[in-house]
Design an enzyme around this catalytic site. Structure first.
Site, PDB file in Angstrom:
ATOM      1  N   ALA A  76     -13.012 -20.969   1.563  1.00 43.28           N
ATOM      2  CA  ALA A  76     -13.601 -19.894   0.735  1.00 43.28           C
ATOM      3  C   ALA A  76     -12.569 -18.979   0.079  1.00 43.28           C
ATOM      4  O   ALA A  76     -12.940 -17.946  -0.483  1.00 43.28           O
ATOM      5  CB  ALA A  76     -14.598 -19.056   1.521  1.00 43.28           C
ATOM      6  N   ALA A  77     -11.298 -19.355   0.102  1.00 43.63           N
ATOM      7  CA  ALA A  77     -10.306 -18.545  -0.611  1.00 43.63           C
ATOM      8  C   ALA A  77     -10.613 -18.529  -2.108  1.00 43.63           C
ATOM      9  O   ALA A  77     -10.487 -17.489  -2.776  1.00 43.63           O
ATOM     10  CB  ALA A  77      -8.899 -19.086  -0.362  1.00 43.63           C
ATOM     11  N   GLY A  78     -11.033 -19.680  -2.643  1.00 44.93           N
ATOM     12  CA  GLY A  78     -11.387 -19.733  -4.051  1.00 44.93           C
ATOM     13  C   GLY A  78     -12.593 -18.872  -4.381  1.00 44.93           C
ATOM     14  O   GLY A  78     -12.649 -18.231  -5.438  1.00 44.93           O
ATOM     15  N   ASP A  79     -13.564 -18.838  -3.473  1.00 42.92           N
ATOM     16  CA  ASP A  79     -14.740 -17.995  -3.686  1.00 42.92           C
ATOM     17  C   ASP A  79     -14.360 -16.518  -3.643  1.00 42.92           C
ATOM     18  O   ASP A  79     -14.874 -15.708  -4.425  1.00 42.92           O
ATOM     19  CB  ASP A  79     -15.795 -18.286  -2.615  1.00 42.92           C
ATOM     20  CG  ASP A  79     -16.282 -19.724  -2.670  1.00 42.92           C
ATOM     21  OD1 ASP A  79     -16.373 -20.274  -3.781  1.00 42.92           O
ATOM     22  OD2 ASP A  79     -16.575 -20.294  -1.605  1.00 42.92           O
TER      23      ASP A  79
END
Length: 303
Positions: A248-251
């Site tokens: 979820a780093a991209g989120d």
């Protein structure tokens, strides 16, 4: 204060930790198992809420124990659930494996997410129209993503599109998007160009904007991100942190970008803010548990 709407998926993440990923046909021993709330859409809504943003989630949950827990969790975070409906099916599931380096592999079972269609988005169009920013991803059917983008464009709502998971994207959608935020893999899927270096990012950005996207903000992991806009490429450096889980780093990046733009930051500053938020999220376990508060981001930025 800007208002944000997220149209997308809500999943339960079933997370196994192991030293390394198994090879095909191989069995390896895991070290732990945990259950977390997730889904790319919900992740972005939670990240926005933790930063202090006024956020409404649009999507579907199943008719199971996970759904009730999810709704209560959103209420505690202050995320509006008026855009969420429960279906007679399972809540979406993500089966995630994380290795000792913090890298992950993910299998998605859509469940209720697969029942978010264009008709449902039309029922919730006022939520999108009232928002200043709409965040989109690709874990709900494309017809719903397209309808949400059309609704936002007609209302003057800024569209930030994360083309993940990687796949085919209709040209109509790209022409509606204000800011697209692919990582290297997603940029390659959309353009056929692997952005391994600055020249590659410039070529991929040019290809994306030629398809109708106004601005390409391409995520490059620990290297930060590259902005391609009006024929120019700019690099915004990342932050060095102790990474334990990149889930979820991209989120978190997308939420941070939207939040910062909503606060009136210019694009490069907003991307730096998004880099900081994403970096912090990798220092903790779990998709949503690791998402930072506004104070944590400001501390890393030196505000």
């Amino acid at each position: 204060m800007s208002r944000f709407c997220v149209a997308g998926s809500l999943n339960i993440d079933l997370v196994t930790r192991t030293k390394r990923f198994p090879k095909q046909g191989e069995t390896v021993q895991g070290e732990s198992f945990s259950t977390f709330t997730g889904g790319k859409g919900a992740n972005q809504a939670v990240a926005l809420s933790k930063l202090g943003a006024e956020t409404v989630m649009t999507g579907k949950l199943g008719n199971d124990i996970y759904a009730a827990q999810y709704m209560e969790y959103f209420r505690k975070l202050g995320i509006s659930t008026e855009g969420i409906t429960r279906e007679e099916t399972s809540t979406g599931i993500a089966v995630i494996t994380v290795d000792e380096n913090g890298e992950n592999s993910i299998i998605i079972i859509p469940g209720a997410n697969g029942r978010v269609d264009a008709a449902y988005i039309k029922e919730k169009k006022e939520l999108i129209a009232k928002a200043d920013f709409l965040l989109l991803q690709l874990e709900i059917p494309m017809e719903a993503v397209l309808e949400a983008a059309r609704t936002a464009k007609a209302a003057g709502t800024e569209i930030i599109f994360d083309p993940a998971p990687a796949g085919n994207v209709p040209s109509e959608l790209l022409k509606l998007v204000d800011i697209i935020t692919p990582n290297e893999t997603e940029a390659e899927a959309l353009t056929g160009i692997r952005p391994d270096d600055e020249a590659g990012f410039a070529a991929a950005g040019k290809a994306l904007t030629s398809k109708g996207v106004r601005t390409a903000v391409m995520k490059a992991g620990s290297r930060g991100a590259y902005i391609y806009e009006k024929g120019r490429l700019a690099h915004v450096a990342g932050f060095k942190v102790n990474t334990v889980d990149t889930t979820a780093a991209g989120d978190t990046f997308n939420a941070g970008l939207a939040y910062a733009l909503g606060e009136g930051m210019e694009l490069a500053g907003a991307v730096r803010f998004a880099n900081a938020a994403a970096a912090i999220s990798t220092t903790k376990h779990g998709a949503q548990d690791g998402m930072p508060s506004i104070d944590e981001v400001q501390n890393l930025l030196g505000f």
